[in-house]
Design a protein around this motif. Structure first.
Motif, mmCIF file in Angstrom:
data_model
loop_
_atom_site.group_PDB
_atom_site.id
_atom_site.type_symbol
_atom_site.label_atom_id
_atom_site.label_comp_id
_atom_site.label_asym_id
_atom_site.label_seq_id
_atom_site.Cartn_x
_atom_site.Cartn_y
_atom_site.Cartn_z
ATOM 1 N N PHE A 8 1.960 4.822 -2.444
ATOM 2 C CA PHE A 8 1.161 3.750 -1.855
ATOM 3 C C PHE A 8 0.539 2.891 -2.947
ATOM 4 N N ASP A 9 0.714 1.599 -2.839
ATOM 5 C CA ASP A 9 0.265 0.659 -3.865
ATOM 6 C C ASP A 9 -1.062 0.021 -3.453
ATOM 7 N N PHE A 162 -5.384 9.395 2.981
ATOM 8 C CA PHE A 162 -6.217 8.350 3.557
ATOM 9 C C PHE A 162 -5.366 7.410 4.389
ATOM 10 N N ASN A 163 -6.013 6.711 5.292
ATOM 11 C CA ASN A 163 -5.409 5.587 6.002
ATOM 12 C C ASN A 163 -5.875 4.308 5.339
ATOM 13 N N ASP A 164 -4.962 3.363 5.172
ATOM 14 C CA ASP A 164 -5.354 2.114 4.531
ATOM 15 C C ASP A 164 -6.203 1.276 5.479
ATOM 16 N N TYR A 165 -7.035 0.435 4.878
ATOM 17 C CA TYR A 165 -7.825 -0.522 5.633
ATOM 18 C C TYR A 165 -6.978 -1.774 5.874
ATOM 19 N N ASP A 171 -9.132 -1.309 0.192
ATOM 20 C CA ASP A 171 -8.176 -0.289 -0.252
ATOM 21 C C ASP A 171 -8.313 -0.037 -1.751
ATOM 22 N N TRP A 172 -8.336 -1.114 -2.506
ATOM 23 C CA TRP A 172 -8.440 -1.010 -3.971
ATOM 24 C C TRP A 172 -9.760 -0.357 -4.369
ATOM 25 N N PHE A 173 -10.840 -0.803 -3.741
ATOM 26 C CA PHE A 173 -12.169 -0.307 -4.101
ATOM 27 C C PHE A 173 -12.330 1.175 -3.760
ATOM 28 N N HIS A 192 -1.090 8.291 1.092
ATOM 29 C CA HIS A 192 -1.239 7.731 2.425
ATOM 30 C C HIS A 192 -0.901 8.771 3.489
ATOM 31 N N ARG A 193 -1.669 8.726 4.595
ATOM 32 C CA ARG A 193 -1.477 9.706 5.660
ATOM 33 C C ARG A 193 -0.050 9.695 6.218
ATOM 34 N N SER A 194 0.597 8.539 6.203
ATOM 35 C CA SER A 194 1.950 8.432 6.749
ATOM 36 C C SER A 194 2.963 9.249 5.952
ATOM 37 N N GLU A 195 2.591 9.690 4.752
ATOM 38 C CA GLU A 195 3.495 10.475 3.926
ATOM 39 C C GLU A 195 3.523 11.950 4.321
#
Length: 322
Positions: A8-9, A162-165, A171-173, A192-195
Motif C-alpha cells: 500500500f502506497d 488499517f483501512n485507508d481514509y 493516510d500519509w499522516f 492494508h486490511r484488504s491484504e
C-alpha cells in the motif's frame, strides 16, 4: 527473514499540495501546535468544547448509534446512565484528538513518559519465552497511543493493519506516525486490511507482534454469532487460527485516557491461557469474554458510536434505522 512489506502506497504526491487539501494541512498544523501546549490546559479546553457540543445536531446520529449499542449490551442502564457515559466518552474523544499530534511530533522520551504502561511484564515474559504476541485490542479512542507510543516506542517489534481514509493526506499522516518507531526493532510493518491475514501470520512468525482490532462487524458471511455482554455480535472467528499459525500468545490490551493524571493508561491483561483450544465457536467466545474484560477497565472510552451490532441473528433487522 520473512518480514512482509505492504504494497500500500501512502507517499505524498505533487497533487496532494493542491488547494483542496489545504484545510487538511491546516488541521495537521493545529495538531502540531496543540502537541506543544500545556497538557492540563489542553485537557480542560477539550472537555469544555465537548460539553458545549454534546447536544449539537451533527452528533445526533452517532449518539443514537451509541445509545442503541448501550441499550442492547447493558439493558440495566437507565437513560441517565447512558447519557452520562456518553458525555464522558465525548470528553475523552476531544482530549485524545487534541493529543494525537504528540505521536507524530514529540520525542520518543516524551511519549514514553506520557504512557502509564500497566502489565508490560506480560510482554517481556512472552518475549523471554520466544513467543510472538497478538495484542487483542478492541476499538478505543487512544489505540494509536498504545501501538505507537507504548509498544513501538519501547522497541517492541509491531505490525498492524488499517483501512485507508478517503483523504490521502490523512493516510500519509496516520501511517507515518504509526510506523515512526518501527526502525527501533528493525521489523514490523503496517499493511492494508484488504491484504488479509497472510502478512500478519508472516510477521508473527518473524517475531514481530501484531496489533489486532477484533470487534468490527464484517457481515453475516464472514462471521459467527457470539455473546457480547447482553447481546449477540457477529464476530470474525479467526483468533484461534491466527494464534496457531502465527505461533503466538494473545494479550488483551486496552487504552484509556486518564484526565486526572494527564497520562494515557495502556493496560495489558494476562495472556489467554491454553489458547487456542476447542472449536472456532469456543475460541471466539473466549475472545469476546477477554474483550469485555478490558472494556470494563473504562467503558466510557470504548467506541460505542460504531455500528458494532449491525448484523443481527434475525435477518433483515436494522437496529440503527431511525
Amino acid at each position: 527473514m520473512t518480514q512482509y512489506q505492504s504494497r500500500f502506497d501512502t507517499s505524498l504526491k505533487k497533487q496532494h499540495f493542491l488547494p483542496k487539501y489545504w484545510p487538511t494541512w491546516f488541521l495537521i498544523g493545529l495538531l502540531f501546535i496543540f502537541s506543544y501546549l500545556p497538557i492540563k490546559w489542553r485537557d480542560r479546553f477539550a472537555a469544555f468544547i465537548a460539553d458545549k457540543i454534546y447536544n449539537a445536531k451533527f452528533l445526533t446520529k452517532r449518539k443514537q448509534i451509541a445509545f442503541t449499542n448501550l441499550g442492547l449490551c447493558f439493558p440495566e442502564y437507565s437513560q441517565a446512565e447512558k447519557d452520562a457515559l456518553m458525555r464522558e466518552n465525548l470528553r475523552s474523544v476531544a482530549q485524545i484528538l487534541l493529543s494525537l499530534g504528540e505521536i507524530a511530533f514529540r520525542s520518543r522520551r516524551f511519549l514514553i513518559q506520557r504512557i502509564n504502561f500497566i502489565g508490560e511484564h506480560y510482554i517481556k515474559e512472552a518475549e523471554a519465552q520466544g513467543k510472538s504476541i497478538i495484542f487483542l485490542a478492541p476499538h478505543c479512542y487512544g489505540l494509536d497511543f498504545a501501538g505507537a507510543a507504548a509498544i513501538s516506542a519501547r522497541g517492541y517489534p509491531l505490525s498492524s493493519m488499517f483501512n485507508d481514509y478517503r483523504n490521502p493526506i490523512f493516510d500519509w499522516f496516520v501511517t507515518g506516525y504509526r510506523t515512526r518507531f518501527t526502525k527501533l526493532a528493525g521489523k514490523g510493518t503496517l499493511y492494508h486490511r484488504s491484504e488479509g491475514l497472510k502478512p500478519a501470520i508472516k510477521s508473527l512468525r518473524d517475531k514481530a507482534h501484531f496489533y489486532y482490532l477484533p470487534d468490527e462487524d464484517h457481515g453475516r458471511e464472514n462471521s459467527i454469532f457470539c455473546d457480547f455482554y447482553a447481546s449477540k455480535k457477529a464476530t470474525l472467528p479467526v483468533i484461534g487460527r491466527l494464534a496457531k499459525l502465527g505461533r503466538a500468545v494473545v494479550i488483551p490490551t486496552y487504552t484509556s485516557y486518564n484526565a486526572a493524571t494527564s497520562k494515557i493508561d495502556v493496560i495489558c491483561h494476562a495472556p489467554l491461557e491454553n489458547f487456542p483450544n476447542g472449536d472456532e465457536q469456543h475460541q471466539t467466545e473466549l475472545m469476546n469474554r477477554a474483550i469485555e474484560k478490558v472494556i470494563d477497565e473504562n467503558r466510557a472510552q470504548y467506541m460505542w458510536t460504531l455500528k458494532l451490532l449491525k448484523t443481527r441473528p434475525e435477518e433483515g433487522l436494522d437496529i440503527y434505522k431511525r
